[in-house]
Design a protein around this motif. Structure first.
Motif, PDB file in Angstrom:
ATOM      1  N   ASP A   1       0.822  -1.210   0.000  1.00 12.49           N
ATOM      2  CA  ASP A   1       0.000   0.000   0.000  1.00 12.49           C
ATOM      3  C   ASP A   1       0.856   1.259   0.000  1.00 12.49           C
ATOM      4  O   ASP A   1       2.043   1.214   0.315  1.00 12.49           O
ATOM      5  CB  ASP A   1      -0.913   0.011   1.226  1.00 12.49           C
ATOM      6  N   PRO A   2       0.236   2.408  -0.292  1.00 17.53           N
ATOM      7  CA  PRO A   2       0.960   3.679  -0.194  1.00 17.53           C
ATOM      8  C   PRO A   2       1.523   3.858   1.217  1.00 17.53           C
ATOM      9  O   PRO A   2       0.978   3.312   2.183  1.00 17.53           O
ATOM     10  CB  PRO A   2      -0.103   4.734  -0.499  1.00 17.53           C
ATOM     11  N   PRO A   3       2.588   4.630   1.355  1.00 26.12           N
ATOM     12  CA  PRO A   3       3.261   4.754   2.640  1.00 26.12           C
ATOM     13  C   PRO A   3       2.518   5.572   3.697  1.00 26.12           C
ATOM     14  O   PRO A   3       2.938   5.607   4.846  1.00 26.12           O
ATOM     15  CB  PRO A   3       4.565   5.457   2.270  1.00 26.12           C
ATOM     16  N   GLY A   4       1.450   6.216   3.369  1.00 32.29           N
ATOM     17  CA  GLY A   4       0.760   7.094   4.312  1.00 32.29           C
ATOM     18  C   GLY A   4       1.321   8.497   4.231  1.00 32.29           C
ATOM     19  O   GLY A   4       2.351   8.749   3.595  1.00 32.29           O
ATOM     20  N   CYS A   5       0.627   9.426   4.849  1.00 27.84           N
ATOM     21  CA  CYS A   5       1.031  10.835   4.874  1.00 27.84           C
ATOM     22  C   CYS A   5       1.153  11.424   3.468  1.00 27.84           C
ATOM     23  O   CYS A   5       2.015  12.258   3.206  1.00 27.84           O
ATOM     24  CB  CYS A   5       2.322  11.011   5.670  1.00 27.84           C
ATOM     25  N   VAL A   6       0.301  10.978   2.567  1.00 26.74           N
ATOM     26  CA  VAL A   6       0.252  11.483   1.196  1.00 26.74           C
ATOM     27  C   VAL A   6      -0.839  12.547   1.075  1.00 26.74           C
ATOM     28  O   VAL A   6      -0.669  13.559   0.422  1.00 26.74           O
ATOM     29  CB  VAL A   6      -0.018  10.327   0.201  1.00 26.74           C
ATOM     30  N   ALA A   7      -1.961  12.314   1.720  1.00 35.91           N
ATOM     31  CA  ALA A   7      -3.114  13.214   1.617  1.00 35.91           C
ATOM     32  C   ALA A   7      -3.274  13.982   2.926  1.00 35.91           C
ATOM     33  O   ALA A   7      -2.769  13.582   3.964  1.00 35.91           O
ATOM     34  CB  ALA A   7      -4.374  12.399   1.344  1.00 35.91           C
ATOM     35  N   TRP A   8      -3.994  15.078   2.837  1.00 36.22           N
ATOM     36  CA  TRP A   8      -4.269  15.855   4.039  1.00 36.22           C
ATOM     37  C   TRP A   8      -5.499  16.702   3.815  1.00 36.22           C
ATOM     38  O   TRP A   8      -5.950  16.919   2.710  1.00 36.22           O
ATOM     39  CB  TRP A   8      -3.084  16.728   4.436  1.00 36.22           C
ATOM     40  N   VAL A   9      -6.030  17.189   4.928  1.00 37.17           N
ATOM     41  CA  VAL A   9      -7.154  18.105   4.931  1.00 37.17           C
ATOM     42  C   VAL A   9      -6.632  19.408   5.509  1.00 37.17           C
ATOM     43  O   VAL A   9      -5.984  19.416   6.547  1.00 37.17           O
ATOM     44  CB  VAL A   9      -8.310  17.568   5.803  1.00 37.17           C
ATOM     45  N   GLN A  10      -6.915  20.486   4.823  1.00 37.05           N
ATOM     46  CA  GLN A  10      -6.513  21.787   5.326  1.00 37.05           C
ATOM     47  C   GLN A  10      -7.755  22.465   5.887  1.00 37.05           C
ATOM     48  O   GLN A  10      -8.809  22.487   5.247  1.00 37.05           O
ATOM     49  CB  GLN A  10      -5.926  22.617   4.192  1.00 37.05           C
ATOM     50  N   VAL A  11      -7.633  22.994   7.079  1.00 37.62           N
ATOM     51  CA  VAL A  11      -8.761  23.609   7.768  1.00 37.62           C
ATOM     52  C   VAL A  11      -8.525  25.100   7.864  1.00 37.62           C
ATOM     53  O   VAL A  11      -7.464  25.542   8.295  1.00 37.62           O
ATOM     54  CB  VAL A  11      -8.914  22.990   9.184  1.00 37.62           C
ATOM     55  N   ARG A  12      -9.525  25.883   7.466  1.00 29.76           N
ATOM     56  CA  ARG A  12      -9.447  27.333   7.620  1.00 29.76           C
ATOM     57  C   ARG A  12      -9.928  27.671   9.023  1.00 29.76           C
ATOM     58  O   ARG A  12     -11.016  27.288   9.429  1.00 29.76           O
ATOM     59  CB  ARG A  12     -10.299  28.032   6.579  1.00 29.76           C
ATOM     60  N   ALA A  13      -9.080  28.380   9.738  1.00 28.12           N
ATOM     61  CA  ALA A  13      -9.403  28.743  11.113  1.00 28.12           C
ATOM     62  C   ALA A  13      -9.227  30.251  11.275  1.00 28.12           C
ATOM     63  O   ALA A  13      -8.468  30.869  10.532  1.00 28.12           O
ATOM     64  CB  ALA A  13      -8.483  27.989  12.071  1.00 28.12           C
ATOM     65  N   PRO A  14      -9.905  30.867  12.251  1.00 33.14           N
ATOM     66  CA  PRO A  14      -9.825  32.316  12.427  1.00 33.14           C
ATOM     67  C   PRO A  14      -8.415  32.820  12.727  1.00 33.14           C
ATOM     68  O   PRO A  14      -8.066  33.923  12.362  1.00 33.14           O
ATOM     69  CB  PRO A  14     -10.752  32.605  13.606  1.00 33.14           C
ATOM     70  N   ASN A  15      -7.614  32.024  13.392  1.00 33.96           N
ATOM     71  CA  ASN A  15      -6.264  32.423  13.760  1.00 33.96           C
ATOM     72  C   ASN A  15      -5.286  31.510  13.030  1.00 33.96           C
ATOM     73  O   ASN A  15      -5.375  30.283  13.167  1.00 33.96           O
ATOM     74  CB  ASN A  15      -6.105  32.270  15.278  1.00 33.96           C
ATOM     75  N   PRO A  16      -4.357  32.052  12.233  1.00 32.47           N
ATOM     76  CA  PRO A  16      -3.442  31.193  11.471  1.00 32.47           C
ATOM     77  C   PRO A  16      -2.691  30.187  12.332  1.00 32.47           C
ATOM     78  O   PRO A  16      -2.342  29.116  11.872  1.00 32.47           O
ATOM     79  CB  PRO A  16      -2.472  32.176  10.813  1.00 32.47           C
ATOM     80  N   SER A  17      -2.450  30.497  13.594  1.00 29.65           N
ATOM     81  CA  SER A  17      -1.738  29.547  14.444  1.00 29.65           C
ATOM     82  C   SER A  17      -2.574  28.314  14.748  1.00 29.65           C
ATOM     83  O   SER A  17      -2.056  27.319  15.234  1.00 29.65           O
ATOM     84  CB  SER A  17      -1.318  30.215  15.751  1.00 29.65           C
ATOM     85  N   THR A  18      -3.883  28.348  14.450  1.00 26.05           N
ATOM     86  CA  THR A  18      -4.729  27.190  14.699  1.00 26.05           C
ATOM     87  C   THR A  18      -5.009  26.400  13.421  1.00 26.05           C
ATOM     88  O   THR A  18      -5.761  25.443  13.449  1.00 26.05           O
ATOM     89  CB  THR A  18      -6.080  27.610  15.326  1.00 26.05           C
ATOM     90  N   ARG A  19      -4.409  26.772  12.311  1.00 31.26           N
ATOM     91  CA  ARG A  19      -4.610  26.006  11.079  1.00 31.26           C
ATOM     92  C   ARG A  19      -3.977  24.640  11.236  1.00 31.26           C
ATOM     93  O   ARG A  19      -2.872  24.492  11.714  1.00 31.26           O
ATOM     94  CB  ARG A  19      -4.015  26.738   9.883  1.00 31.26           C
ATOM     95  N   LYS A  20      -4.684  23.645  10.806  1.00 29.65           N
ATOM     96  CA  LYS A  20      -4.247  22.275  10.997  1.00 29.65           C
ATOM     97  C   LYS A  20      -4.298  21.528   9.673  1.00 29.65           C
ATOM     98  O   LYS A  20      -4.981  21.912   8.749  1.00 29.65           O
ATOM     99  CB  LYS A  20      -5.166  21.548  11.995  1.00 29.65           C
ATOM    100  N   ARG A  21      -3.589  20.436   9.621  1.00 26.65           N
ATOM    101  CA  ARG A  21      -3.697  19.534   8.481  1.00 26.65           C
ATOM    102  C   ARG A  21      -3.804  18.132   9.038  1.00 26.65           C
ATOM    103  O   ARG A  21      -3.301  17.830  10.111  1.00 26.65           O
ATOM    104  CB  ARG A  21      -2.516  19.663   7.529  1.00 26.65           C
ATOM    105  N   SER A  22      -4.464  17.304   8.332  1.00 26.68           N
ATOM    106  CA  SER A  22      -4.629  15.932   8.788  1.00 26.68           C
ATOM    107  C   SER A  22      -5.066  15.069   7.629  1.00 26.68           C
ATOM    108  O   SER A  22      -5.315  15.540   6.533  1.00 26.68           O
ATOM    109  CB  SER A  22      -5.649  15.859   9.903  1.00 26.68           C
ATOM    110  N   CYS A  23      -5.167  13.821   7.894  1.00 27.72           N
ATOM    111  CA  CYS A  23      -5.661  12.895   6.878  1.00 27.72           C
ATOM    112  C   CYS A  23      -6.546  11.869   7.545  1.00 27.72           C
ATOM    113  O   CYS A  23      -6.552  11.722   8.755  1.00 27.72           O
ATOM    114  CB  CYS A  23      -4.516  12.230   6.142  1.00 27.72           C
ATOM    115  N   ARG A  24      -7.254  11.147   6.737  1.00 23.32           N
ATOM    116  CA  ARG A  24      -8.111  10.072   7.206  1.00 23.32           C
ATOM    117  C   ARG A  24      -7.447   8.778   6.754  1.00 23.32           C
ATOM    118  O   ARG A  24      -7.547   8.395   5.603  1.00 23.32           O
ATOM    119  CB  ARG A  24      -9.505  10.197   6.592  1.00 23.32           C
ATOM    120  N   PRO A  25      -6.699   8.094   7.643  1.00 29.38           N
ATOM    121  CA  PRO A  25      -6.073   6.850   7.215  1.00 29.38           C
ATOM    122  C   PRO A  25      -7.098   5.756   7.021  1.00 29.38           C
ATOM    123  O   PRO A  25      -8.212   5.856   7.463  1.00 29.38           O
ATOM    124  CB  PRO A  25      -5.122   6.513   8.345  1.00 29.38           C
TER     125      PRO A  25
END
Length: 182
Positions: A158-182
């Motif tokens: 299978d793919p190695p993981g950590c290929v895809a991510w979700v970018q979240v728009r948040a009111p404060n740039p320091s709270t922007r997150k990325r993640s994926c659904r394994p």
């Protein structure tokens, strides 16, 4: 799995195991894996029978409460998605190209918030890209978000993981997150 994504710099993760009878309808409680800089979201990949091209629905539900009831045998995909959304979940059409989701199916899934436009695992079968369906739905006036997922299981083929991510728009740039659904 959570440690792997955290070490790769991800800020949050949704583990969405297959919510099916043969697995005991798991809703993995990942809360103990949370730290000050890394959070987990509860969820599952829901399944229901259907009559179109694919044998069953694949619906990602992130934010499900623990104790979410298994689907009834007669519960359709759209009904199951509506119930999950009413319970507070964010609903995604999981890997539409890989699960042979038709436009008619997608339009009937009125509880969906988003379409999985890329699935790294499905890409090995050349069915990872679902932008086409997203474009059709958007053109028909459906207001949907898009997300990508690793769908990671981590066996060697299978793919190695950590290929895809979700970018979240948040009111404060320091709270922007990325993640994926394994």
């Amino acid at each position: 799995m959570a440690q792997r994504y955290q070490e790769a710099g991800y800020d949050f993760l949704a583990v969405t195991d297959h919510f099916r009878a043969e697995y005991g309808f798991p809703l993995t409680d990942t809360r103990p894996l949370r730290t000050a800089g890394f959070t987990t979201l509860l969820g599952a990949e829901l399944h229901a029978p259907r009559a179109e091209a694919g044998p069953k629905w694949h619906i990602v539900a992130v934010g499900l409460p623990l104790g979410f009831a298994p689907p009834e045998p007669s519960e359709s995909g759209p009904e199951l998605a509506r119930r999950a959304r009413a319970a507070g979940a964010f609903i995604g059409m999981a890997h539409p190209a890989a699960s042979l989701l038709t436009t008619a199916d997608a339009e009937s899934l009125d509880a969906a918030h988003a379409v999985e436009v890329y699935n790294a695992l499905a890409e090995r079968e050349h069915r990872g890209d679902s932008w086409h369906l997203t474009d059709v739905l958007l053109d028909r006036g459906h207001r949907l978000n898009a997300y990508a997922a690793d769908d990671a299981y981590f066996p060697p083929q299978d793919p190695p993981g950590c290929v895809a991510w979700v970018q979240v728009r948040a009111p404060n740039p320091s709270t922007r997150k990325r993640s994926c659904r394994p």
